[in-house]
Scaffold this motif. Structure first.
Motif, short mmCIF file in Angstrom:
data_model
loop_
_atom_site.label_atom_id
_atom_site.label_comp_id
_atom_site.label_asym_id
_atom_site.label_seq_id
_atom_site.Cartn_x
_atom_site.Cartn_y
_atom_site.Cartn_z
N LYS A 17 0.63 -5.97 -65.24
CA LYS A 17 0.91 -4.85 -66.24
C LYS A 17 1.94 -3.63 -65.54
O LYS A 17 2.23 -2.92 -66.16
N LYS A 18 2.29 -4.01 -64.51
CA LYS A 18 3.23 -2.93 -63.85
C LYS A 18 2.43 -1.82 -63.62
O LYS A 18 3.41 -0.54 -63.90
N ASP A 19 1.42 -1.69 -63.25
CA ASP A 19 0.46 -0.26 -62.94
C ASP A 19 1.14 0.47 -61.78
O ASP A 19 1.20 1.72 -61.91
N ASN A 20 1.77 -0.33 -60.84
CA ASN A 20 2.08 0.17 -59.70
C ASN A 20 3.65 -0.25 -59.06
O ASN A 20 3.57 -1.18 -58.19
N ILE A 21 4.52 0.11 -59.88
CA ILE A 21 5.70 0.05 -59.25
C ILE A 21 6.46 0.72 -58.39
O ILE A 21 6.32 2.07 -58.43
N MET A 22 6.77 0.36 -57.18
CA MET A 22 7.32 0.92 -55.88
C MET A 22 8.72 1.11 -55.97
O MET A 22 8.87 1.82 -55.18
N GLY A 23 9.45 0.68 -56.83
CA GLY A 23 10.84 1.08 -56.94
C GLY A 23 11.54 -0.25 -57.52
O GLY A 23 10.90 -1.06 -58.21
N ASN A 24 12.99 -0.29 -57.39
CA ASN A 24 13.82 -1.26 -58.06
C ASN A 24 14.85 -1.68 -57.17
O ASN A 24 15.49 -0.83 -56.78
N VAL A 25 14.73 -3.10 -56.54
CA VAL A 25 15.77 -3.55 -55.90
C VAL A 25 17.15 -3.62 -56.26
O VAL A 25 18.12 -3.90 -55.38
N PHE A 26 17.40 -3.36 -57.51
CA PHE A 26 18.68 -3.49 -57.82
C PHE A 26 19.48 -1.90 -57.77
O PHE A 26 20.54 -1.51 -58.34
N LYS A 27 18.45 -0.78 -57.47
CA LYS A 27 18.95 0.31 -57.25
C LYS A 27 18.77 0.92 -55.94
O LYS A 27 19.46 1.86 -55.18
N GLU A 28 17.89 0.20 -54.98
CA GLU A 28 17.76 0.46 -53.69
C GLU A 28 17.33 -0.52 -52.84
O GLU A 28 16.83 -1.74 -53.56
N ASN A 29 17.50 -0.62 -51.63
CA ASN A 29 17.28 -1.73 -50.76
C ASN A 29 15.87 -2.01 -50.51
O ASN A 29 14.92 -1.11 -50.58
N LEU A 30 15.61 -3.29 -50.67
CA LEU A 30 13.90 -3.60 -50.37
C LEU A 30 13.22 -3.17 -49.25
O LEU A 30 12.10 -2.52 -49.35
N SER A 31 14.00 -3.08 -48.24
CA SER A 31 13.33 -2.31 -46.89
C SER A 31 12.92 -0.93 -47.18
O SER A 31 12.05 -0.27 -46.74
N ASP A 32 13.82 -0.21 -47.77
CA ASP A 32 13.77 1.16 -48.15
C ASP A 32 12.45 1.57 -48.81
O ASP A 32 11.58 2.20 -48.93
N ILE A 33 12.17 0.36 -50.07
CA ILE A 33 11.22 0.35 -50.91
C ILE A 33 9.84 0.25 -50.05
O ILE A 33 8.71 1.11 -50.22
N TRP A 34 9.91 -0.70 -49.38
CA TRP A 34 8.72 -0.91 -48.23
C TRP A 34 8.46 0.07 -47.46
O TRP A 34 6.99 0.55 -47.33
N ASP A 35 9.47 0.81 -46.83
CA ASP A 35 9.14 2.13 -46.17
C ASP A 35 8.72 3.39 -46.78
O ASP A 35 8.75 4.35 -46.02
N SER A 36 8.85 3.39 -48.12
CA SER A 36 8.72 4.65 -48.90
C SER A 36 7.57 5.19 -48.61
O SER A 36 6.53 4.41 -48.34
N ASP A 37 7.40 6.54 -48.85
CA ASP A 37 6.15 7.23 -48.80
C ASP A 37 5.02 6.58 -49.70
O ASP A 37 3.87 6.63 -49.39
N ARG A 38 5.54 6.21 -50.95
CA ARG A 38 4.46 5.62 -52.01
C ARG A 38 3.90 4.54 -51.55
O ARG A 38 2.77 4.40 -51.92
#
Length: 300
Positions: free
Chosen positions: A242-263
């Motif tokens: 259901k996409k209740d927990n979207i951490m980011g979008n890889v077409f807009k930012e690097n996957l590593s940065d999403i993984w390391d994000s505060d959220r």
């Protein structure tokens, strides 16, 4: 990238499917107004920055991966970068032209979801599918593997046990062995009370039901398997359809940065502390769950 980074990655090539499996969100038309295909360029954009960090990419989601026009280019790219590929298919979209591409001896595991030996038992769950076609495709790929000694490619038959096919369990082992697959997996069905008619009568074929997930037990969160949907959205695991927990979008930012994000870090921290509502309260997917009831290895 922190020292404890993810080694596995799940990427959804498409959420379009040719079947209507009743317990699957896709089979219930959940994505009817939001479906599409990931392009090869976008796939490469995801994988290239982390290709030296990941060991395995799982090309699967809530669609049939071999319907994606660029699926073989994705497999090629992973192979060129020494990344092991896992792919799950209902095998109805496969043809000889696609399967002949596997002569390249990919480091890959191809899992065929075939849940019945007759049209009656198979079609009960794999609605719209053809068991003769998928069994013929399975046999053809096994033949290619033997003919060209594709020792790095593993072929798996996955049999999802339900109320209609449970009587075939004693016979599917012989069928798999005769065809020559490397492994047979007997999988339990994850069905809620809403779909209780699909739950096997025999209790030994039923999945265990845990009320609460135990902290530090889920590999999707710890160490983590980021799940990238066809449109680039990153969710924490495949259970979040259901996409209740979207951490980011890889077409807009690097996957590593999403993984390391505060959220994302807070999500994992809350899970370990047992206070993550999505994981610790709502999810029933645990290491104690009998997801795979039994596995037979014929390659030894």
């Amino acid at each position: 990238m922190p020292k404890k980074h993810f080694k596995y990655l799940m990427i959804e090539p498409t959420n379009v499917c040719n079947l209507r499996c009743p317990v699957c969100p896709r089979g219930n038309s959940f994505y009817e107004n939001n479906q599409g295909f990931m392009s090869f360029q976008n796939f490469k954009k995801i994988v290239r920055p982390v290709k030296d960090l990941i060991e395995n990419v799982n090309l699967w989601g809530f669609g049939e991966p071999f319907l994606a026009p660029d699926i073989m280019r994705m497999i090629d790219y992973a192979g060129e970068n020494n990344i092991f590929v896992t792919i799950h298919t209902n095998a109805n979209a496969l043809n000889k032209k696609i399967m002949d591409r596997f002569r390249k001896n990919y480091r890959a595991r191809i899992s065929f979801s075939i849940d019945g030996l007759t049209q009656k038992t198979y079609g009960y769950y794999r609605r719209g599918g053809n068991p003769k076609k998928v069994l013929d495709n399975l046999s053809y790929l096994v033949g290619i593997k033997k003919k060209y000694n594709l020792y790095r490619t593993e072929i798996v038959w996955q049999f999802l046990i339900n109320n209609r096919n449970e009587r075939e369990v004693p016979y599917v082992k012989e069928a798999a062995k005769k065809i020559g697959v490397d492994r047979l997996r007997l999988k339990t069905i994850n069905a809620s009370k809403k779909y209780k008619e699909f739950i096997p009568k025999n209790e030994k074929y039923q999945r265990e039901k845990d009320d609460k997930i135990k902290a530090k037990k889920c590999g999707f969160i710890d160490p983590g398997i980021p799940t990238v949907l066809w449109n680039g959205d990153v969710v924490v695991c495949c259970q979040d359809y259901k996409k209740d927990n979207i951490m980011g979008n890889v077409f807009k930012e690097n996957l590593s940065d999403i993984w390391d994000s505060d959220r994302y870090q807070k999500f994992r921290k809350d899970y370990k502390e047992g206070i993550n509502d999505f994981c610790n309260t709502k999810c029933k997917f645990t290491k104690k769950s009998k997801i795979y009831l039994k596995e037979f290895n014929f390659s030894k």
